[in-house]
Design a protein around this motif. Structure first.
Motif, PDB file in Angstrom:
ATOM      1  N   SER A  54      17.144  62.728 -13.667  1.00  0.00           N
ATOM      2  CA  SER A  54      16.946  61.299 -13.907  1.00  0.00           C
ATOM      3  C   SER A  54      16.622  60.557 -12.612  1.00  0.00           C
ATOM      4  N   VAL A  55      17.347  60.866 -11.544  1.00  0.00           N
ATOM      5  CA  VAL A  55      17.066  60.238 -10.242  1.00  0.00           C
ATOM      6  C   VAL A  55      15.661  60.608  -9.787  1.00  0.00           C
ATOM      7  N   ALA A  56      15.278  61.873  -9.983  1.00  0.00           N
ATOM      8  CA  ALA A  56      13.938  62.325  -9.595  1.00  0.00           C
ATOM      9  C   ALA A  56      12.860  61.571 -10.362  1.00  0.00           C
ATOM     10  N   GLU A  57      13.054  61.420 -11.665  1.00  0.00           N
ATOM     11  CA  GLU A  57      12.046  60.756 -12.494  1.00  0.00           C
ATOM     12  C   GLU A  57      11.923  59.275 -12.138  1.00  0.00           C
ATOM     13  N   GLU A  58      13.041  58.627 -11.837  1.00  0.00           N
ATOM     14  CA  GLU A  58      12.984  57.227 -11.419  1.00  0.00           C
ATOM     15  C   GLU A  58      12.278  57.089 -10.080  1.00  0.00           C
ATOM     16  N   ALA A  59      12.585  57.987  -9.146  1.00  0.00           N
ATOM     17  CA  ALA A  59      11.930  57.945  -7.835  1.00  0.00           C
ATOM     18  C   ALA A  59      10.426  58.158  -7.982  1.00  0.00           C
ATOM     19  N   ALA A  60      10.038  59.095  -8.837  1.00  0.00           N
ATOM     20  CA  ALA A  60       8.617  59.358  -9.051  1.00  0.00           C
ATOM     21  C   ALA A  60       7.926  58.154  -9.674  1.00  0.00           C
ATOM     22  N   ALA A  61       8.558  57.565 -10.681  1.00  0.00           N
ATOM     23  CA  ALA A  61       7.958  56.400 -11.341  1.00  0.00           C
ATOM     24  C   ALA A  61       7.786  55.240 -10.371  1.00  0.00           C
ATOM     25  N   GLU A  62       8.790  54.989  -9.543  1.00  0.00           N
ATOM     26  CA  GLU A  62       8.706  53.899  -8.570  1.00  0.00           C
ATOM     27  C   GLU A  62       7.577  54.163  -7.568  1.00  0.00           C
ATOM     28  N   THR A  63       7.482  55.392  -7.095  1.00  0.00           N
ATOM     29  CA  THR A  63       6.483  55.719  -6.078  1.00  0.00           C
ATOM     30  C   THR A  63       5.067  55.654  -6.656  1.00  0.00           C
ATOM     31  N   LEU A  64       4.866  56.243  -7.817  1.00  0.00           N
ATOM     32  CA  LEU A  64       3.532  56.254  -8.430  1.00  0.00           C
ATOM     33  C   LEU A  64       3.064  54.855  -8.794  1.00  0.00           C
ATOM     34  N   SER A  65       4.008  53.997  -9.171  1.00  0.00           N
ATOM     35  CA  SER A  65       3.628  52.641  -9.575  1.00  0.00           C
ATOM     36  C   SER A  65       3.055  51.827  -8.419  1.00  0.00           C
ATOM     37  N   ARG A  66       3.290  52.277  -7.180  1.00  0.00           N
ATOM     38  CA  ARG A  66       2.814  51.529  -6.015  1.00  0.00           C
ATOM     39  C   ARG A  66       1.421  51.950  -5.558  1.00  0.00           C
ATOM     40  N   LEU A  67       0.887  53.012  -6.133  1.00  0.00           N
ATOM     41  CA  LEU A  67      -0.459  53.456  -5.748  1.00  0.00           C
ATOM     42  C   LEU A  67      -1.496  52.413  -6.134  1.00  0.00           C
ATOM     43  N   GLY A  68      -2.478  52.228  -5.276  1.00  0.00           N
ATOM     44  CA  GLY A  68      -3.508  51.225  -5.522  1.00  0.00           C
ATOM     45  C   GLY A  68      -3.073  49.819  -5.149  1.00  0.00           C
ATOM     46  N   ALA A  69      -2.061  49.702  -4.300  1.00  0.00           N
ATOM     47  CA  ALA A  69      -1.557  48.387  -3.913  1.00  0.00           C
ATOM     48  C   ALA A  69      -2.624  47.575  -3.174  1.00  0.00           C
ATOM     49  N   ARG A  70      -2.605  46.266  -3.422  1.00  0.00           N
ATOM     50  CA  ARG A  70      -3.561  45.357  -2.802  1.00  0.00           C
ATOM     51  C   ARG A  70      -2.817  44.243  -2.070  1.00  0.00           C
ATOM     52  N   LYS A  71      -3.587  43.473  -1.329  1.00  0.00           N
ATOM     53  CA  LYS A  71      -3.073  42.232  -0.776  1.00  0.00           C
ATOM     54  C   LYS A  71      -3.407  41.102  -1.746  1.00  0.00           C
ATOM     55  N   VAL A  72      -2.747  39.969  -1.571  1.00  0.00           N
ATOM     56  CA  VAL A  72      -3.021  38.819  -2.430  1.00  0.00           C
ATOM     57  C   VAL A  72      -3.343  37.609  -1.563  1.00  0.00           C
ATOM     58  N   PRO A  73      -4.044  36.639  -2.112  1.00  0.00           N
ATOM     59  CA  PRO A  73      -4.364  35.431  -1.336  1.00  0.00           C
ATOM     60  C   PRO A  73      -3.114  34.626  -1.007  1.00  0.00           C
ATOM     61  N   THR A  74      -3.169  33.868   0.060  1.00  0.00           N
ATOM     62  CA  THR A  74      -2.087  32.949   0.391  1.00  0.00           C
ATOM     63  C   THR A  74      -1.996  31.866  -0.669  1.00  0.00           C
ATOM     64  N   ALA A  75      -0.770  31.605  -1.127  1.00  0.00           N
ATOM     65  CA  ALA A  75      -0.597  30.632  -2.213  1.00  0.00           C
ATOM     66  C   ALA A  75       0.869  30.235  -2.311  1.00  0.00           C
ATOM     67  N   LYS A  76       1.155  29.258  -3.148  1.00  0.00           N
ATOM     68  CA  LYS A  76       2.520  28.911  -3.523  1.00  0.00           C
ATOM     69  C   LYS A  76       2.666  29.217  -5.010  1.00  0.00           C
ATOM     70  N   VAL A  77       3.537  30.152  -5.332  1.00  0.00           N
ATOM     71  CA  VAL A  77       3.667  30.618  -6.709  1.00  0.00           C
ATOM     72  C   VAL A  77       5.136  30.914  -7.020  1.00  0.00           C
ATOM     73  N   PRO A  78       5.477  31.031  -8.307  1.00  0.00           N
ATOM     74  CA  PRO A  78       6.825  31.502  -8.659  1.00  0.00           C
ATOM     75  C   PRO A  78       7.006  32.949  -8.187  1.00  0.00           C
ATOM     76  N   VAL A  79       8.252  33.311  -7.930  1.00  0.00           N
ATOM     77  CA  VAL A  79       8.571  34.656  -7.445  1.00  0.00           C
ATOM     78  C   VAL A  79       9.786  35.186  -8.194  1.00  0.00           C
ATOM     79  N   ILE A  80       9.704  36.446  -8.609  1.00  0.00           N
ATOM     80  CA  ILE A  80      10.857  37.144  -9.181  1.00  0.00           C
ATOM     81  C   ILE A  80      11.361  38.168  -8.169  1.00  0.00           C
ATOM     82  N   PHE A  81      12.649  38.104  -7.848  1.00  0.00           N
ATOM     83  CA  PHE A  81      13.306  39.163  -7.093  1.00  0.00           C
ATOM     84  C   PHE A  81      13.895  40.137  -8.113  1.00  0.00           C
ATOM     85  N   ARG A  82      13.352  41.358  -8.185  1.00  0.00           N
ATOM     86  CA  ARG A  82      13.878  42.328  -9.137  1.00  0.00           C
ATOM     87  C   ARG A  82      15.354  42.591  -8.849  1.00  0.00           C
TER      88      ARG A  82
END
Length: 448
Positions: free
Chosen positions: A219-247
């Motif tokens: 279970s720990v392995a699968e969670e670690a894999a899911a978290e890592t794979l979900s970050r592939l293809g990460a981009r930058k975003v424009p400067t802005a003022k927006v709502p933010v969620i802290f997971r």
């Protein structure tokens, strides 16, 4: 090798005798008062990487610390040797040091009337298998499973397994002496994934008092894999003022800054953005925080604090209003207040949750940033200015669109706390502060 609870109980009784002896010797020296404590921990830590065992460490830590007071002069010494001769030498050194320290009118023991009169059994100690064979098996199984889950997982920073048991004993010349047993087991895995020429790193972990309550290696392995794979293809975003969620797994840090701001050391030094806020609103009126130190088996449960003060259920925030500061006896005397039983930290804080899943919080946010990792320490405790590196996901129309990296989020903690919009029901209980994901009304984000 399974540690026996009865053996730990015998060891703790021996340490209690050593603490009593140290206090007796200090009293014989004619000091005004004295206190003595020891936190003992023993166990195993194993690290693996790419199928190889990198580290196997058997740990046994714990020193007896003695503090004596000659009026307002304080001297401290410690020893890992609990023989009568070593304890006597430590007491002598503490007494000698006290003669040369400057008097401080705020020095001294916590008030006698606030000492714990009962030490309830909070079921905090559940020894497990501390053999090298078992620990290595868990770490290797976790990492092996993770590396076989997806071909994009190309490397590993390793898996780690740890199991420790121990106890804490404290006594002072008020006549108080108490102790309690405790255990902690943990398993974690850190992975690296690659897509094209870009790589990302992330992890997962589990921690518990009872070994069987740890998440499985798979279970720990699968969670670690899911978290890592979900970050592939990460981009930058424009400067802005927006709502933010802290997971939820990073939201505790937001309230952690508040903990620092209402702690005695920052208050009497006047280095807190919540100075003079006792009895005033610091959070939205729908939000409350309770402390529950006596939760059975709780990761941050404790029958007494590091000064022997009784811990008790306490309202920290009620309907957004700050009800208490967090004060050691020293800080309390500096502020002309009563100590609150927080020497050594907080105990199982529970933040109001609402019936919102993380997905529902994203819907409520509409467009904004979901933060899953924070970097750097750009927090000014004096004025509350907040600026930290972040990574996570960009959300539009309530749906996650793509991962985000190399972003800076900024605001002011006083405003951020006061403008919390909602808190999710995805509570993370792996820390002393239990909270779900937190939606903030607005922050400045800087990317491209």
């Amino acid at each position: 090798m399974i540690v026996q609870l009865s053996d730990l109980q015998v060891q703790m009784k021996q340490v209690e005798s050593a603490v009593k002896e140290a206090l007796r010797l200090a009293e014989a020296k004619g000091v005004s008062s004295a206190e003595c404590s020891i936190s003992h921990s023993s166990g195993i830590s194993v690290g693996t990487r790419l199928g190889e065992v990198e580290t196997v460490e058997f740990n046994q830590d714990g020193a007896l610390g003695i503090s004596v007071y000659r009026g307002n002069q304080k001297g401290s010494a410690s020893t890992t040797d609990l023989s009568e001769q070593a304890i006597s030498a430590a007491v002598d050194k503490a007494c000698d040091i006290a003669r040369f320290t400057s008097p401080d009118p705020y020095n001294g023991l916590a008030p006698a009337e606030l000492m714990a009169t009962d030490v309830p059994d909070l079921d905090l100690c559940h020894p497990g298998d501390q053999s090298a064979e078992y620990a290595i098996k868990q770490a290797l199984a976790c990492e092996k499973h993770a590396l076989n889950l997806d071909e994009r997982i190309v490397n590993s920073d390793g898996a780690h397994y740890g199991s420790h048991t121990g106890f804490r004993v404290y006594g002072n010349s008020h006549g108080f002496i108490g102790g309690y047993l405790q255990s902690r087991h943990n398993l974690s895995c850190v992975l690296i994934a690659k897509e094209g020429d870009k790589m990302q790193r992330d992890m997962s972990y589990s921690v518990a008092r009872k070994m069987h309550e740890l998440k499985s290696a798979e279970s720990v392995a699968e969670e670690a894999a899911a978290e890592t794979l979900s970050r592939l293809g990460a981009r930058k975003v424009p400067t802005a003022k927006v709502p933010v969620i802290f997971r939820a797994d990073v939201a505790g840090s937001l309230f952690g800054h508040m903990v620092s701001a209402i702690s005695g050391g920052n208050l009497y030094r006047k280095s807190s953005f919540l100075l003079d806020h006792l009895g005033k609103p610091v959070l939205p009126e729908w939000l409350s925080i309770q402390e529950k130190p006596h939760i059975i088996g709780g990761l941050a449960s404790s029958p007494f604090d590091a000064e022997g003060l009784a811990t008790k259920d306490r309202e920290i925030i009620t309907d957004g209003v700050l009800q208490t500061y967090l004060l050691t006896s020293y800080a309390a005397r500096k502020l002309d207040m009563q100590p609150t039983g927080h020497a050594g930290g907080i105990h199982n804080w529970r933040v109001t949750q609402q019936d919102n899943s993380l997905a529902q919080l994203c819907k409520k946010m509409g467009t904004g940033l979901l933060v899953t990792e924070l970097m750097g320490q750009g927090v000014n405790m004096v004025n509350g200015d907040y600026s930290r590196g972040a990574a996570g996901f960009w959300v539009e129309n309530g749906e996650i669109q793509y991962p985000v990296e190399e972003v800076t989020i900024a605001g002011n903690l006083k405003d951020m706390l006061a403008n919390i919009v909602a808190i999710g029901n995805d509570t993370d209980e792996r820390h002393a502060l239990h909270t779900g994901s937190v939606l903030l009304e607005q922050m400045s984000i800087a990317g491209n």
